[in-house]
Design an enzyme around this catalytic site. Structure first.
Site, PDB file in Angstrom:
ATOM      1  N   GLY A  26       3.945   4.964  35.149  1.00 15.72           N
ATOM      2  CA  GLY A  26       4.715   6.033  35.807  1.00 15.72           C
ATOM      3  C   GLY A  26       6.116   5.640  36.228  1.00 15.72           C
ATOM      4  O   GLY A  26       6.665   6.215  37.166  1.00 15.72           O
ATOM      5  N   SER A  27       6.735   4.679  35.527  1.00 15.03           N
ATOM      6  CA  SER A  27       8.112   4.342  35.925  1.00 15.03           C
ATOM      7  C   SER A  27       9.042   5.516  35.617  1.00 15.03           C
ATOM      8  O   SER A  27       9.982   5.771  36.373  1.00 15.03           O
ATOM      9  CB  SER A  27       8.592   3.048  35.256  1.00 15.03           C
ATOM     10  N   ASN A  28       8.781   6.246  34.540  1.00 13.15           N
ATOM     11  CA  ASN A  28       9.602   7.435  34.255  1.00 13.15           C
ATOM     12  C   ASN A  28       9.348   8.522  35.296  1.00 13.15           C
ATOM     13  O   ASN A  28      10.282   9.181  35.742  1.00 13.15           O
ATOM     14  CB  ASN A  28       9.340   7.962  32.844  1.00 13.15           C
ATOM     15  N   LYS A  79     -12.148  18.902  23.232  1.00  9.59           N
ATOM     16  CA  LYS A  79     -10.721  18.765  23.530  1.00  9.59           C
ATOM     17  C   LYS A  79     -10.153  20.104  24.005  1.00  9.59           C
ATOM     18  O   LYS A  79      -9.315  20.155  24.893  1.00  9.59           O
ATOM     19  CB  LYS A  79      -9.987  18.272  22.278  1.00  9.59           C
ATOM     20  N   MET A 104      -1.014   9.526  27.174  1.00 12.95           N
ATOM     21  CA  MET A 104      -1.518   8.865  25.974  1.00 12.95           C
ATOM     22  C   MET A 104      -2.465   9.735  25.147  1.00 12.95           C
ATOM     23  O   MET A 104      -3.464   9.259  24.623  1.00 12.95           O
ATOM     24  CB  MET A 104      -2.203   7.526  26.353  1.00 12.95           C
ATOM     25  N   ARG A 105      -2.132  11.012  25.049  1.00 15.68           N
ATOM     26  CA  ARG A 105      -2.930  11.909  24.218  1.00 15.68           C
ATOM     27  C   ARG A 105      -2.013  12.838  23.444  1.00 15.68           C
ATOM     28  O   ARG A 105      -0.995  13.279  23.967  1.00 15.68           O
ATOM     29  CB  ARG A 105      -3.840  12.781  25.088  1.00 15.68           C
ATOM     30  N   ASN A 121       9.438  15.245  25.350  1.00 17.51           N
ATOM     31  CA  ASN A 121       8.826  13.913  25.336  1.00 17.51           C
ATOM     32  C   ASN A 121       9.933  12.876  25.272  1.00 17.51           C
ATOM     33  O   ASN A 121      11.025  13.149  24.782  1.00 17.51           O
ATOM     34  CB  ASN A 121       7.910  13.788  24.106  1.00 17.51           C
ATOM     35  N   HIS A 123      10.681   8.974  23.829  1.00 17.71           N
ATOM     36  CA  HIS A 123      10.142   7.965  22.924  1.00 17.71           C
ATOM     37  C   HIS A 123      11.042   6.721  22.968  1.00 17.71           C
ATOM     38  O   HIS A 123      12.265   6.852  22.870  1.00 17.71           O
ATOM     39  CB  HIS A 123      10.078   8.523  21.498  1.00 17.71           C
TER      40      HIS A 123
HETATM   41  C1  GRF Z   1       7.755   4.917  28.127  1.00 13.09           C
HETATM   42  O1  GRF Z   1       8.251   3.781  27.477  1.00 13.09           O
HETATM   43  C2  GRF Z   1       7.929   6.127  27.260  1.00 13.09           C
HETATM   44  O2  GRF Z   1       9.011   6.034  26.381  1.00 13.09           O
HETATM   45  C3  GRF Z   1       6.643   6.183  26.469  1.00 13.09           C
HETATM   46  O3  GRF Z   1       5.663   5.746  27.378  1.00 13.09           O
HETATM   47  C4  GRF Z   1       6.239   4.855  28.312  1.00 13.09           C
HETATM   48  C5  GRF Z   1       5.805   5.294  29.681  1.00 13.09           C
HETATM   49  O4  GRF Z   1       6.142   4.351  30.658  1.00 13.09           O
HETATM   50  N1  GRF Z   1       6.426   7.504  25.944  1.00 13.09           N
HETATM   51  P1  GRF Z   1       6.008   4.678  32.202  1.00 13.09           P
HETATM   52  O5  GRF Z   1       4.539   4.981  32.463  1.00 13.09           O
HETATM   53  O6  GRF Z   1       6.869   5.858  32.505  1.00 13.09           O
HETATM   54  O7  GRF Z   1       6.455   3.446  32.936  1.00 13.09           O
END
Ligand code: GRF
Length: 216
Positions: A26-28, A79, A104-105, A121, A123
């Site tokens: 969850g750093s983002n 699902k 992650m899905r 999203n 990436h």
């Molecule tokens: C990030 O590197 C993002 O680009 C990818 O998943 C990662 C999530 O990292 N889709 P965080 O959980 O936000 O730290």
């Protein structure tokens, strides 16, 4: 002029509601919370959707007082039941934008269709190169000299929808996978809030594969 209410923007319109989908660190998510506080984008962080009870992002949501729902795939027989439950949460919270941040899905075509052009999203590579869950490592091992970060709309295919923003990152001789990861995350944490701001301000227009950005 009437002072705007907390749920309104300066024009008196209802602020958009954002749901972040995350399964991990969850750093983002943390960067998005900080950006919202700083006013980098003006929208309500209305919901975190998480599918992993052990995810650190759940603690971050709690500390930031962002409403979180844990929806576990194993609690549903299909699902589509799992996603219908998520959709119910999205509708209850009047979500206007879904921000995928390490969820992650893969979303089904039904969910993508339901929120067509309202899901973005991030990436950790320059798409269309190095799709998939190991974008940073794959680019590093391939030996590219430049990689980066992409924010894009989500469509039915993985890491495929129209590109909103990209930022390049040089891979130096001295870089290791760890230093590269740190550089990528630093860029992600700045780029994602910028893309969210463009969306909530209505500055993105999709034309086929191209995303037109109107002047800031
Ligand atoms: C990030 O590197 C993002 O680009 C990818 O998943 C990662 C999530 O990292 N889709 P965080 O959980 O936000 O730290």
């Amino acid at each position: 002029m009437r002072k705007s209410m907390p749920h309104e923007n300066h024009k008196g319109a209802r602020m958009k509601n954002i749901a972040v989908f995350a399964s991990g660190k969850g750093s983002n998510f943390g960067a998005i919370v900080r950006a919202a506080k700083k006013g980098i984008f003006k929208a309500n962080l209305a919901l975190l959707v998480c599918d992993n009870p052990k995810a650190l992002v759940l603690g971050k949501a709690k500390r930031a007082a962002v409403k979180a729902v844990l929806v576990k795939r194993e609690d549903f027989s299909s699902k589509s039941d799992f996603e219908n439950n998520i959709i119910q949460h999205l509708e209850e919270n009047k979500i206007d934008l879904i921000v995928m941040a390490g969820f992650m899905r893969i979303l089904s075509a039904e969910l993508v269709n339901r929120f067509r052009n309202k899901i973005i999203n991030i990436h950790p590579a320059l798409l269309p190169s190095f799709k998939g869950s190991r974008g940073i490592k794959d680019a590093f091992l391939y030996g590219v000299k430049v990689t980066g970060v992409t924010v894009h709309f989500v469509d039915e295919l993985m890491d495929h929808g129209p590109i909103i923003l990209q930022k390049e990152i040089k891979i130096e001789e001295s870089d290791t996978l760890e230093t590269l990861e740190a550089k990528i995350h630093k860029v992600e944490h700045k780029l994602y809030p910028q893309a969210i701001a463009l969306f909530v301000e209505g500055k993105l227009r999709i034309e086929g594969r191209k995303v037109r950005i109107s002047a800031l």
